[in-house]
Design an enzyme around this catalytic site. Structure first.
Site: not given
Ligand code: AMP
Length: 397
Positions: A7, A91, A180, A241, A385
């Site tokens: 990642n 990823r 996601h 956010r 993940e």
């Protein structure tokens, strides 16, 4: 099969080496400050202690080189040679409309990822650098791209189009993509497995609540809606956010503060959410919960605003699917923060949800947190993940 999961960010690289058959994580680690003074690698072999070492990493090739050296190291390594790494799973943040599933990386795939890079200018270029660095150091090893957006590609037009002139979709592909996806796919598949039912026969709402957060509606085995949009800024109030807001705010604040639109968007991404709402106190839910308990009103308001938004999305998706069988919490906050879960569930009485207070003390485990007579079931399912990327990679190679 031993799968190296990568990642890659602009100055960091997270990795795990996973045996996809036994589902065992053999080692994991992180390279930080790549291309910046003071770069370092931390590496943890399964069952061993974390080792941190300052190594000069001038670029991502140097970082991958450092990772491979650690994985094959005589004392902290977990394989005797690179030959024991069968494939690499990368990823990739944005697959645009080109990728509705994971793919084996070919020159054409690299080109296609490059083409959609303007949709994720901070992420995709870094992801591409990660792929190219691995290809350089591990020639001949098959590599797979697993996209954050892929699972959401089944959304119907009515869910993914913005109420904007259609030409912007045609010219620039401005639409909702969602993120996601690996987590929403994994968790919705897992809850179907737990229920002993086919995912196709269930209506599932997955609440991925971490520092970044999104909700998805899964029906007929597919994602039919999700809360993030063109970028991960849309939807829930997150750690830093803003989530949904009136887009006119951007122009208004740019004018008032003498900033560019991009500078305001950066504030919406990095200084807003519960961090902003709490007056800059923290983006971490543990800090906020403690502050709220000690009487900090802004922290309490931030947490209330956060849970109210999650509950509104659950309501919207129950309507979108004309019902819901199970609501699933996952990711850092969803798996661990029992108060946040209870706050969200306090809005769900109209769905016939009743919380099992004893069960809702459990953290980080698969557990039903609704009562046996709750009309809609509520579960916690930890996401993974990296494991999902490893399995997708193994399946393709
Ligand atoms: P993630 O982005 O999925 O890693 O989630 C990060 C968020 O999870 C942070 O805001 C943490 O406060 C929250 N979190 C992680 N572990 C715990 C815990 N044990 N208790 C409460 N919150 C936690």
């Amino acid at each position: 099969m031993n799968i190296l999961v990568i990642n890659c960010g602009s100055s960091s690289l997270k990795y795990q080496l996973i045996d996809s058959e036994s589902e065992k994580v053999l080692a994991k680690g992180l390279c930080e400050r790549i291309g910046i003074d003071g770069s370092q690698i931390s590496h943890t072999p399964a069952g061993g202690k974390k080792v941190t070492e300052k190594i000069e990493m001038i670029d991502h090739v140097a970082a991958v080189d450092a990772v491979l050296a650690k994985l094959t190291d005589a004392s902290v390594g977990v394989v005797s040679s690179l030959k024991e790494i069968d494939a690499v799973g990368h990823r990739i943040v944005h697959g645009g409309e080109k990728f509705a599933s994971s793919v084996v990386i070919t020159p054409e795939v690299l080109e296609a990822i490059e083409e959609v890079s303007d949709l994720a200018p901070l992420h995709n270029p870094a992801n591409l650098i990660g792929i190219r660095s691995c290809q350089k150091l591990m020639p001949g090893v098959p590599m797979v791209a697993v996209f954050d957006t892929a699972f959401h590609q089944t959304m119907p037009k009515k869910a993914y189009l913005y109420g904007l002139p259609y030409e912007y979709y045609e010219k620039y592909k401005v639409r909702r993509y969602g993120f996601h996806g690996t987590s929403h796919d994994y968790v919705s598949a897992r809850i179907a497995e737990i229920f002993g039912q086919k995912r196709e026969d269930m209506k599932i709402i997955v609440c991925h609540l971490g520092n970044g957060a999104s909700v998805s509606a899964v029906m007929n085995g597919e994602c039919v809606d999700t809360s993030m949009g063109l970028t991960p800024l849309e939807g829930l109030i997150m750690g830093t956010r803003s989530g949904d807001m009136d887009p006119a705010i951007i122009g208004f604040l740019a004018q008032k503060e003498g900033k560019t639109a991009q500078e305001i968007i950066d504030i919406c991404n990095k200084k807003s959410g519960v961090l902003g709402l709490s007056g800059g106190l923290s983006s971490d839910f543990r800090d906020l919960a403690q502050a709220a308990q000690e009487g900090n009103e802004l922290a309490a308001t931030a947490l209330e605003g956060w849970s109210y938004r999650v509950a509104k999305y659950i309501g919207a998706y129950a309507a979108a699917m004309n019902g819901v069988d199970v609501i699933v919490f996952t990711a850092g906050v969803g798996e661990n923060n029992v108060t946040a879960r209870a706050q969200v569930m306090s809005y769900l009485g109209y769905l016939g949800v009743t919380m099992n207070e004893d069960a809702n003390t459990i953290r980080g485990e698969e557990v039903e947190i609704s009562t046996p007579d709750s009309k809609v079931k509520v579960w916690v399912v930890p996401t993974d993940e990296e494991m999902a990327i490893a399995k997708a990679t193994a399946a393709l190679v």
